[in-house]
Design an enzyme around this catalytic site. Structure first.
Site, short mmCIF file in Angstrom:
data_model
loop_
_atom_site.label_atom_id
_atom_site.label_comp_id
_atom_site.label_asym_id
_atom_site.label_seq_id
_atom_site.Cartn_x
_atom_site.Cartn_y
_atom_site.Cartn_z
N HIS A 201 -5.42 -21.10 11.72
CA HIS A 201 -6.78 -21.52 11.38
C HIS A 201 -7.54 -20.40 10.65
CE1 HIS A 201 -10.93 -22.74 11.46
NE2 HIS A 201 -11.18 -21.56 12.01
N CYS B 51 -8.18 -27.84 8.28
CA CYS B 51 -6.82 -27.30 8.43
C CYS B 51 -6.05 -28.09 9.48
CB CYS B 51 -6.85 -25.81 8.76
SG CYS B 51 -7.03 -25.41 10.52
N CYS C 54 -13.79 -27.71 9.33
CA CYS C 54 -12.52 -27.23 8.79
C CYS C 54 -11.51 -28.37 8.76
CB CYS C 54 -11.99 -26.07 9.64
SG CYS C 54 -10.40 -25.43 9.09
N CYS D 92 -7.25 -27.65 13.09
CA CYS D 92 -8.52 -28.32 13.40
C CYS D 92 -8.39 -29.84 13.36
CB CYS D 92 -9.62 -27.83 12.45
SG CYS D 92 -10.13 -26.14 12.85
N GLY E 261 0.91 3.94 2.03
CA GLY E 261 1.13 4.68 3.27
C GLY E 261 0.08 5.75 3.50
N GLY E 262 -0.72 6.03 2.48
CA GLY E 262 -1.75 7.08 2.61
C GLY E 262 -2.72 6.79 3.75
N ASP F 80 -7.79 -7.43 1.07
CA ASP F 80 -6.82 -7.62 2.15
C ASP F 80 -7.53 -7.24 3.44
OD1 ASP F 80 -6.55 -4.55 1.70
OD2 ASP F 80 -5.47 -4.92 3.57
N ASP G 288 0.86 -1.18 0.00
CA ASP G 288 0.00 0.00 0.00
C ASP G 288 0.90 1.23 0.00
OD1 ASP G 288 0.96 0.43 2.48
OD2 ASP G 288 -0.91 0.14 3.53
#
Lengths: 396, 396
Positions: free
Chosen positions: A358, A329, A327, A332, A97-98, A289, A95
């Site tokens: 997770h 993952c 889930c 989990c 920085g604004g 994001d 990004d």
């Protein structure tokens, strides 16, 4: 490739789009969620995990503001750019920085020239402008850089929002001009500029423009039109999730996203929950994001297919179930709510590590399912079922 | 198997021994280093990493004192024992809590019966004795439990050390008796005791005795002889690395380790640096635990083949080398000192994660090389070369 990005839509379902975004550092399938790596690290997780098939994050975001202050651009330049410095070989977006300097509130003063502010680290007086942001972002060397913009608060009046939008447009012009200069410098043959350039930075970055206008739809549309006239490699919706009502946010997205150039990536900055992401995809957004999966992980909150789970809650003290029963993952598959709660209550770092893992797995897997559903023409069905399950709640 | 442990020496070189220690949960090659998992987690690292071929930790240590206070034994019982609770399926050793309550200093009062102390968490008054420690350790269900002992400070007078040793011997008797009772209870058929027992705890643990006597060699030898007379599955040297000179520590080890039963594992508690480990192996020790790799990792210190490296040092700000140029761990293969220093200076969790990983990799790899060198009759050579390189220093 000659262009910094290649964006090809592969499937659509109403406004929702699935596409491939090809960068110098790999192909990104969109819609995509970018984990936030503020200081060159996605907090609490190793790159090996982000690259694993389970998470498979193809692009992460880093913060110009934070890295500029610490460790500073000279360090990162001396280490051959941000990718080299941190050891991440996949795509990155920085990004401008604004937003960060705007967030400093009383610590910053915005003028036509740029933003003067006091560093949150040592209180030193600093100045950031479109030109400086572009120079810093060129030194960082991410595949995608962002124009330097000004954000208006969610409750800004029309006049405030208009002034802010006009400033952002002037800064967008200056960003683009400064970006072209920085690109030309970085693309000069090595012989001319041997000491400050490294091969890893010797390629063309992409620059995205940012649409502002607060919650005023006419300003948003004007901002969109005039930003597109300047011409960028992609376009972002900024200034959302900054205090406005959720309904207002969706109204802006619904009004703007479908009008954004169809052949360029559309990026919704700083948003949001899994349901926000899906609703924004339904309105044509490609990129996201958000700090939620990482930050909330560190404060004991898990995102699950049935809503948020606060691991601090005493009801989980003996709970033998995984964070999310749906889930797959690695957290989990292995650990119970009872154990993770014990870790959290004991102040153990592993609580943050496991919850972060997770949460990122849940966000990234959700986006994978979003992409699959668009490609198979089942996105509307997926969206409905996902939302229904989310609303069931954890205790049902 | 009927016995809880099977210990087979496979190679020796002078006093150094290589052996296999077979437990219900896998084979441990010794000499072995046990990472410390105080609260059911080795701080800053996931079990997946500990199990990976790179680290391949076959056994970890957990703390009875800490787990007894938090989350408490009822929680761990309800979750089927410590292995089930934390999701670790390899071998574990639990200490008895003796050393932890002794470390509380002014907060504890030692009597014949046991130790009364105030919890470091909430100040509540608690009491730990050989009987309670054995009951708690049976509920935790590690493959190896430790007798409840009393430690004497490094500078204890002969009289103090003798009193402490005598108390430890009486507690060792009581530990063994209480251990047998607890084993009998946990081995009762399920039908008799359905509600409090789970299958995962239904096997015979091993119990190690602890040799005390401070720095007084005659007391140490007496402690050894009388502890062996009581009879345990293995023997530990306790009460070292508690403030005495390093030379004194090695003197005790040299005097005691070779006299310990040849057919049982010999465990040196709470020691030490990589060079300590190698010197102790040379004197016949098989097992070690120490918080150094994890704790020092969190405070910015890396152990390397050329000595300790303090990542906070400004000289590393632009250093493009890995923590240890001779290390093949995933951290050293990927990240530079400059990046890890940046993470540490920024307070990023990843600094602790990466330093912890490297330090554990270095300790575990060193022990692997120790084992290989003993098996190939090259331990003396390895010891000499390792020590020489360590003494070269990082800047040579």
């Amino acid at each position: 490739m000659s262009r910094p990005l290649d964006f090809q839509i592969t499937a659509t379902e109403n406004e929702a789009r699935a596409a491939t975004l090809t960068t110098r550092r790999g192909v990104i399938e969109t819609p995509v969620f970018m984990p936030v790596g503020t200081l060159g690290t996605v907090k609490g997780i190793r790159f090996e995990e982000l690259e694993s098939p389970e998470l498979d994050a193809r692009i992460i975001l880093s913060n110009t503001y934070h890295l500029w202050l610490r460790p500073g651009i000279e360090t990162i330049k001396a280490c051959g750019g941000l990718h080299n410095f941190i050891g991440w070989n996949r795509a990155m977006l920085t990004d401008s920085g604004g937003f960060q300097v705007w967030s400093l509130g009383a610590l910053r003063k915005i003028s036509e020239e740029g933003t003067e502010f006091r560093s949150h680290i040592d209180g030193s007086l600093r100045f950031l402008s479109p030109e400086i942001s572009m120079e810093v972002q060129a030194a960082l060397g991410a595949e995608i850089a962002m124009a330097f913009d000004e954000c208006a608060p969610g409750e800004a009046t029309r006049e405030e929002a208009q002034q802010s939008m006009e400033l952002t447009l002037r800064w967008a012009q200056r960003s683009k001009a400064a970006f072209e200069v920085a690109q030309a410098v970085s693309l000069r043959p090595p012989s001319q500029d041997k000491e400050t350039q490294t091969d890893s930075l010797r390629y063309r970055q992409a620059l995205f423009g940012i649409i502002q206008g607060s919650s005023h739809l006419d300003l948003r549309r004007e901002s969109l039109q005039r930003t597109v006239e300047i011409g960028f490699d992609g376009y972002a919706i900024g200034g959302l999730s900054v205090g406005e009502e959720k309904g207002v946010m969706m109204e802006v997205i619904e009004s703007i996203a479908p009008r954004m150039p169809v052949d360029k990536p559309r990026y919704l900055m700083g948003v949001g929950t899994p349901e926000d992401l899906i609703e924004a995809v339904a309105r044509g957004v490609d990129m996201f994001d958000c700090v939620l999966p990482t930050r909330n992980g560190r404060t004991g909150q898990a995102f699950t297919s049935r809503g948020k789970l606060n691991i601090k809650n005493a009801r989980y003290a003996l709970d033998q179930r995984p964070l999310d029963e749906d889930c797959a993952c690695s957290v989990c598959r292995r650990h119970t709510r009872a154990f993770i709660r014990h870790l959290y209550q004991s102040g153990e770092m592993l609580a943050s590590i496991l919850l972060t893992h997770h949460n990122l797995a849940f966000f990234l897997d959700t986006m994978k399912r979003v992409r699959q559903s668009i490609r198979s023409g089942q996105f509307a069905k997926f969206r409905r079922e996902f939302t229904e399950q989310l609303n069931c709640g954890l205790e049902s």
